[in-house]
Design an enzyme around this catalytic site. Structure first.
Site, short mmCIF file in Angstrom:
data_model
loop_
_atom_site.label_atom_id
_atom_site.label_comp_id
_atom_site.label_asym_id
_atom_site.label_seq_id
_atom_site.Cartn_x
_atom_site.Cartn_y
_atom_site.Cartn_z
N ARG A 61 0.83 -1.21 0.00
CA ARG A 61 0.00 0.00 0.00
C ARG A 61 0.86 1.26 0.00
O ARG A 61 0.50 2.28 -0.60
CB ARG A 61 -0.95 -0.01 1.20
N HIS A 65 0.48 4.36 -2.56
CA HIS A 65 0.25 5.75 -2.13
C HIS A 65 1.42 6.66 -2.49
O HIS A 65 1.25 7.87 -2.61
CB HIS A 65 -0.04 5.79 -0.63
N ASN A 93 -3.90 8.86 4.38
CA ASN A 93 -2.73 8.24 5.02
C ASN A 93 -2.77 8.30 6.54
O ASN A 93 -2.23 7.41 7.21
CB ASN A 93 -1.44 8.92 4.54
N HIS A 193 -6.58 -5.88 -2.41
CA HIS A 193 -7.43 -6.00 -1.22
C HIS A 193 -7.78 -7.46 -0.93
O HIS A 193 -8.73 -7.74 -0.23
CB HIS A 193 -8.70 -5.15 -1.36
C1 HEM Z 1 -9.21 1.48 -6.04
C2 HEM Z 1 -9.21 2.36 -5.07
C3 HEM Z 1 -8.74 2.07 -3.67
C4 HEM Z 1 -9.33 2.54 -2.54
C5 HEM Z 1 -10.54 3.42 -2.44
C6 HEM Z 1 -8.59 2.00 -1.43
C7 HEM Z 1 -8.87 2.26 -0.10
C8 HEM Z 1 -8.33 1.58 0.97
C9 HEM Z 1 -8.72 1.74 2.34
C10 HEM Z 1 -9.75 2.73 2.86
C11 HEM Z 1 -8.01 0.86 3.07
C12 HEM Z 1 -8.09 0.64 4.58
C13 HEM Z 1 -7.05 1.49 5.28
C14 HEM Z 1 -7.17 1.46 6.79
O1 HEM Z 1 -8.09 0.88 7.34
O2 HEM Z 1 -6.30 2.08 7.46
C15 HEM Z 1 -7.15 0.15 2.17
C16 HEM Z 1 -6.27 -0.84 2.55
C17 HEM Z 1 -5.40 -1.44 1.68
N1 HEM Z 1 -5.19 -1.12 0.36
FE1 HEM Z 1 -6.40 0.01 -0.79
N2 HEM Z 1 -7.57 1.22 -1.90
C18 HEM Z 1 -7.61 1.25 -3.27
C19 HEM Z 1 -6.71 0.66 -4.12
C20 HEM Z 1 -5.61 -0.05 -3.71
C21 HEM Z 1 -4.51 -0.42 -4.55
C22 HEM Z 1 -4.36 -0.02 -6.01
C23 HEM Z 1 -3.64 -1.14 -3.78
C24 HEM Z 1 -2.32 -1.74 -4.14
C25 HEM Z 1 -1.97 -2.12 -5.34
C26 HEM Z 1 -4.21 -1.21 -2.46
C27 HEM Z 1 -3.68 -1.91 -1.40
C28 HEM Z 1 -4.23 -1.94 -0.14
C29 HEM Z 1 -3.81 -2.86 0.90
C30 HEM Z 1 -2.82 -4.00 0.73
C31 HEM Z 1 -4.53 -2.53 2.05
C32 HEM Z 1 -4.38 -3.15 3.44
C33 HEM Z 1 -3.28 -2.38 4.16
C34 HEM Z 1 -2.99 -2.84 5.57
O3 HEM Z 1 -3.53 -3.84 6.04
O4 HEM Z 1 -2.20 -2.14 6.23
N3 HEM Z 1 -5.38 -0.51 -2.45
N4 HEM Z 1 -7.35 0.62 0.90
#
Ligand code: HEM
Ligand SMILES: *[C@@H]1O[C@H](CO)[C@@H](O)[C@H](O)[C@H]1NC(C)=O
Ligand SMILES: *[C@@H]1O[C@H](CO)[C@@H](O)[C@H](O)[C@H]1NC(C)=O
Ligand SMILES: *[C@@H]1O[C@H](CO)[C@@H](O)[C@H](O)[C@H]1NC(C)=O
Ligand SMILES: *[C@@H]1O[C@H](CO)[C@@H](O)[C@H](O)[C@H]1NC(C)=O
Ligand SMILES: *[C@@H]1O[C@H](CO)[C@@H](O)[C@H](O)[C@H]1NC(C)=O
Ligand SMILES: *[C@@H]1O[C@H](CO)[C@@H](O)[C@H](O)[C@H]1NC(C)=O
Ligand SMILES: *[C@@H]1O[C@H](CO)[C@@H](O)[C@H](O)[C@H]1NC(C)=O
Ligand SMILES: *[C@@H]1O[C@H](CO)[C@@H](O)[C@H](O)[C@H]1NC(C)=O
Ligand SMILES: *[C@@H]1O[C@H](CO)[C@@H](O)[C@H](O)[C@H]1NC(C)=O
Length: 341
Positions: A61, A65, A93, A193
């Site tokens: 992530r 970002h 973030n 995800h």
């Molecule tokens: C398409 C639009 C996307 C949205 C709206 C989005 C939004 C989010 C949100 C709100 C979270 C939860 C963060 C938290 O609870 O602190 C999250 C977690 C995550 N996102 Fe996304 N995301 C998107 C795309 C992506 C992309 C493109 C990737 C990587 C290629 C990604 C990888 C991740 C990962 C691996 C997590 C878990 C992180 C953790 O457990 O620390 N996301 N995302």
């Protein structure tokens, strides 16, 4: 001897100044200067996994970002100073991105093996691949040679990153703005995800008050709704986390897509990919849900495209010595010159 060093130094500056490089990223970039870079990065991440099963998800992530804001230039990693307004405090973030200490450990290990060579932006790209591979996902050849930026862009982080309450039109616009494909890249990269966590504050509106309706999101599976409301009581602690993939929370597989088919996407932005009537993303979700090889191949291609967003190369930027701060060139290069003389 000393004058030769100064001569070479001046010649080097002259040549670099005269022939700026606009080089592309390359698979062999560190082969001569830091041949073990991948194993050094993997070793630190492997160690981090033993105390934090979530760390791989958190690290990929960070690369995402970083790349969506001023390109893949390590800008996300800069802390606040008198002149830096950190991206870490931007809405997407703040209290959300994690893993910065592990990036520091990777940088320390690399500075000890190959001082001044590997950029923080490249560390994030290598860490993303290692994290996916260690979670049973695909492996790929990471393109390298990014250099680190010297500015942060907090307002950019507030506008260029997607948010979990956006609809498909808005998500497509965010991906288009960074030059990614609004169908295949959007769906494949959202497949990240398949591991990691999301905090209640990012989806509890779907349980209690979707779009101000004071009812749940109608696209939410009813048994999943029950599970989520037990985990995230109304007006409860918004920092409690749920698995983004309720079936295999720590494995990088295609279950994210089969979950969407069962209306079990955690974030609104996830479910939109499958539940928006007429959307061209639905066929891709169905393809990836039925064929993990197809997902993995597309994911790898999309990660390489994401890693190619506006990198600094050649003589642009710098190789940061500490990922949290820009180098102090006024002391750094001046000292080298003075001590050589
Ligand atoms: C398409 C639009 C996307 C949205 C709206 C989005 C939004 C989010 C949100 C709100 C979270 C939860 C963060 C938290 O609870 O602190 C999250 C977690 C995550 N996102 Fe996304 N995301 C998107 C795309 C992506 C992309 C493109 C990737 C990587 C290629 C990604 C990888 C991740 C990962 C691996 C997590 C878990 C992180 C953790 O457990 O620390 N996301 N995302
Ligand atoms: C590089 O890693 C290999 C094993 O992966 C090790 O045998 C070798 O000593 C390392 N070389 C350096 C320069 O660290
Ligand atoms: C982050 O968490 C801290 C401590 O819980 C809190 O004081 C701060 O307001 C939070 N910031 C944001 C932007 O949510
Ligand atoms: C900050 O990011 C925004 C959104 O990507 C962009 O439009 C803007 O030019 C960036 N600002 C700087 C100073 O790089
Ligand atoms: C998405 O949201 C925007 C802004 O609220 C709205 O204008 C647009 O009609 C929505 N699109 C869809 C497909 O719901
Ligand atoms: C996205 O890629 C697909 C093929 O994978 C292509 O058919 C489509 O035209 C592309 N979309 C855009 C907006 O470039
Ligand atoms: C539901 O959301 C709407 C619009 O955001 C808001 O006006 C309303 O007060 C919310 N209802 C509850 C019970 O929180
Ligand atoms: C809801 O999820 C269950 C699995 O937990 C699944 O069997 C069922 O088909 C889903 N229902 C809908 C309407 O998607
Ligand atoms: C799954 O996708 C791969 C890669 O696109 C393709 O080669 C393979 O034929 C597909 N398998 C099936 C059963 O369709
Ligand atoms: C940068 O180095 C100069 C000269 O050593 C020093 O005076 C200055 O305080 C340093 N600035 C920072 C931000 O560390």
């Amino acid at each position: 001897m000393c004058s030769q060093v100064v001569g070479l130094f001046i010649l080097g500056v002259f040549l670099l100044g005269r022939s700026p490089s606009y080089g592309q990223l390359s698979a062999t970039y560190y082969d001569d200067t830091c041949p073990n870079v991948s194993s050094i990065v993997s070793g630190v991440i492997q160690e981090a996994f033993t105390s934090d099963v979530r760390i791989g998800a958190s690290l990929i992530r960070l690369h995402f970002h970083d790349c969506f804001v001023n390109g893949c230039d390590g800008s996300l990693l800069l802390d606040n100073t008198d002149t830096i307004v950190s991206e870490k405090d931007a809405v997407p973030n703040a209290n959300s991105t994690r893993g910065f200490e592990v990036v520091d450990s990777i940088k320390t290990a690399l500075e000890s093996s190959c001082p001044g060579i590997v950029s923080c932006a490249d560390i994030l790209a290598i860490a993303a691949e290692a994290s996916v591979y260690m979670s049973e996902g695909p492996s790929w050849t990471v393109l390298l040679g990014r250099r680190d930026g010297i500015i942060a862009n907090q307002s950019g982080a507030n506008t260029a990153l997607p948010n979990p309450r956006q609809n498909i039109t808005q998500l497509k616009a965010v991906f288009e703005a960074v030059g990614l494909n609004t169908t295949t890249d959007l769906v494949a990269l959202s497949g990240a995800h398949t591991f990691g966590r999301g905090a209640c504050r990012f989806f509890s509106d779907r349980i209690y008050n979707f779009s101000g309706t004071e009812s749940p999101d109608p696209s939410l599976n009813s048994s999943y709704l029950e599970t989520l409301s037990a985990l995230c009581p109304q007006d409860g602690d918004g920092t409690v986390v749920a698995n983004l993939d309720p079936t295999t929370p720590d494995v990088f597989d295609k279950n994210y897509f089969s979950n969407l088919q069962e209306n079990r996407g955690l974030l609104q932005s996830d479910q939109e990919l499958f539940s928006t009537t007429g959307s061209d993303t639905i066929d891709i979700v169905n393809l990836f849900a039925s064929n993990e090889t197809a997902f993995f191949e597309s994911f790898v291609e999309s990660m390489i495209r994401m890693g190619n967003i506006s990198p600094l190369t050649g003589t642009e930027g710098e190789i940061r010595l500490d990922c949290r701060k820009v180098n102090n060139d006024s002391s750094g290069s001046a000292d080298v010159l003075v001590s050589s003389i």
